[in-house]
Design a protein around this motif. Structure first.
Motif, mmCIF file in Angstrom:
data_model
loop_
_atom_site.group_PDB
_atom_site.id
_atom_site.type_symbol
_atom_site.label_atom_id
_atom_site.label_comp_id
_atom_site.label_asym_id
_atom_site.label_seq_id
_atom_site.Cartn_x
_atom_site.Cartn_y
_atom_site.Cartn_z
ATOM 1 N N MET A 1 5.590 -3.158 9.032
ATOM 2 C CA MET A 1 6.799 -2.061 8.106
ATOM 3 C C MET A 1 8.359 -2.843 7.124
ATOM 4 S SD MET A 1 7.541 1.339 8.481
ATOM 5 C CE MET A 1 8.645 1.148 9.096
ATOM 6 N N LEU A 2 8.933 -3.396 8.721
ATOM 7 C CA LEU A 2 10.269 -3.480 8.861
ATOM 8 C C LEU A 2 10.246 -4.952 7.512
ATOM 9 C CD1 LEU A 2 13.604 -3.264 9.072
ATOM 10 C CD2 LEU A 2 13.603 -4.208 11.303
ATOM 11 N N ALA A 3 9.251 -5.703 8.277
ATOM 12 C CA ALA A 3 9.736 -6.951 7.145
ATOM 13 C C ALA A 3 8.868 -6.791 6.198
ATOM 14 C CB ALA A 3 8.415 -7.993 7.706
ATOM 15 N N PHE A 4 8.299 -5.640 5.420
ATOM 16 C CA PHE A 4 7.867 -5.585 4.560
ATOM 17 C C PHE A 4 9.119 -5.535 3.085
ATOM 18 C CE2 PHE A 4 7.270 -1.752 0.532
ATOM 19 C CZ PHE A 4 6.494 -3.438 -0.016
ATOM 20 N N VAL A 5 9.913 -4.107 4.655
ATOM 21 C CA VAL A 5 11.319 -3.983 3.287
ATOM 22 C C VAL A 5 11.940 -5.176 3.596
ATOM 23 C CG1 VAL A 5 13.131 -1.822 3.985
ATOM 24 C CG2 VAL A 5 10.776 -1.932 4.716
ATOM 25 N N ILE A 6 12.441 -5.287 4.109
ATOM 26 C CA ILE A 6 13.652 -6.836 4.559
ATOM 27 C C ILE A 6 12.944 -7.895 3.234
ATOM 28 C CG2 ILE A 6 14.106 -8.614 5.545
ATOM 29 C CD1 ILE A 6 13.660 -6.960 7.641
#
Length: 255
Positions: A75-80
């Motif tokens: 999820m964080l990778a998607f946001v970044i």
């Protein structure tokens, strides 16, 4: 170029863009995966800080302690990598847009992304702490509050989505007005229905507590007003630009 050749070139371009998007996600995921445990702890902080003495989070499935932090890392990778993803989408569709559509689409994409992040931040820093404080306060005496980490993640993601989408209201209002689907006057006329609908929507998509419903409905109403103000200003500026252009054209015709 034939129709078949044009279609094939578009498919090749689409494949290239998808590969780049997936590659960006993979590059973003690898470092996040190394800190998956810490990331989940950070995500769980709003609840952990409100748990009473003896309260803790638990994992009820064998593989949950591994897969849940990995979900957070993804999820964080998607946001970044979202700016990179949006750029690839933009690069694919931009050649088929008119000049005025390009001028409108790019600011809307940027504004929509920023507003979605703002909604998630509001949920994390403002809404979730109050919701968990309200919920844990009513835990009966002698009952240890222990939440499954996977269910907690699903709950937080649903809250992020709810608040993120809610904060897109100004963009939606702007698009509706610019496309001529609705007028500023009509938006003001239906304001009472929007307020009632905001509380109904908040009651449906948030947990059954007054705090979360109130904290979703109020920003929804306020952002609706912000959307009206921005749309009215944009329409006014656009009309002034058109008048100026017509005036310049008339002066040139006289000359």
């Amino acid at each position: 170029m034939t129709v078949e050749g044009s279609l094939l070139s578009h498919l090749v371009e689409l494949r290239t863009r998808l590969i780049r998007i997936l590659g960006g996600l993979l590059i973003g995921f690898i470092p996040c995966a190394f800190y998956a445990r810490e990331l989940y702890t950070m995500l769980a902080q709003p609840l952990l800080e409100k748990l009473p003495q003896g309260g803790q989070m638990i994992a009820t499935d064998v593989a949950t302690p591994f897969f849940v932090p990995m979900k957070v890392a993804m999820m964080l990778a998607f946001v970044i990598t979202l700016p990179h993803t949006l750029y690839q989408v933009w690069a694919f569709i931009a050649p088929g847009l008119y000049a005025h559509e390009k001028r409108l689409a790019l600011p809307l994409v940027i504004a929509g992304s920023l507003l979605f992040f703002l909604g998630m931040s509001f949920a994390y820093f403002a809404a979730l702490p109050l919701v968990f404080e309200f919920i844990t306060y009513f835990a009966p005496e002698g009952v240890a509050v222990m939440t499954d980490i996977n269910k907690y993640l699903n709950f937080v993601l649903s809250m992020f989505m709810a608040f993120g989408i809610t904060f897109e209201v100004p963009v939606v209002v702007m698009v509706l007005v610019k496309t001529g689907f609705i007028t500023i006057e009509k938006l003001k006329e239906i304001r009472p229905y929007v307020i009632v609908g905001s509380f109904v929507i908040a009651a449906i998509i948030t947990p059954p507590d007054v705090i979360s419903q109130f904290m979703l409905a109020v920003p929804l109403c306020l952002l609706y007003e912000v959307g009206i103000i921005i749309a009215a200003y944009t329409i006014k500026k656009s009309r002034q630009t058109d008048k100026s252009a017509m005036s310049d054209k008339s002066e040139n015709d006289k000359v």
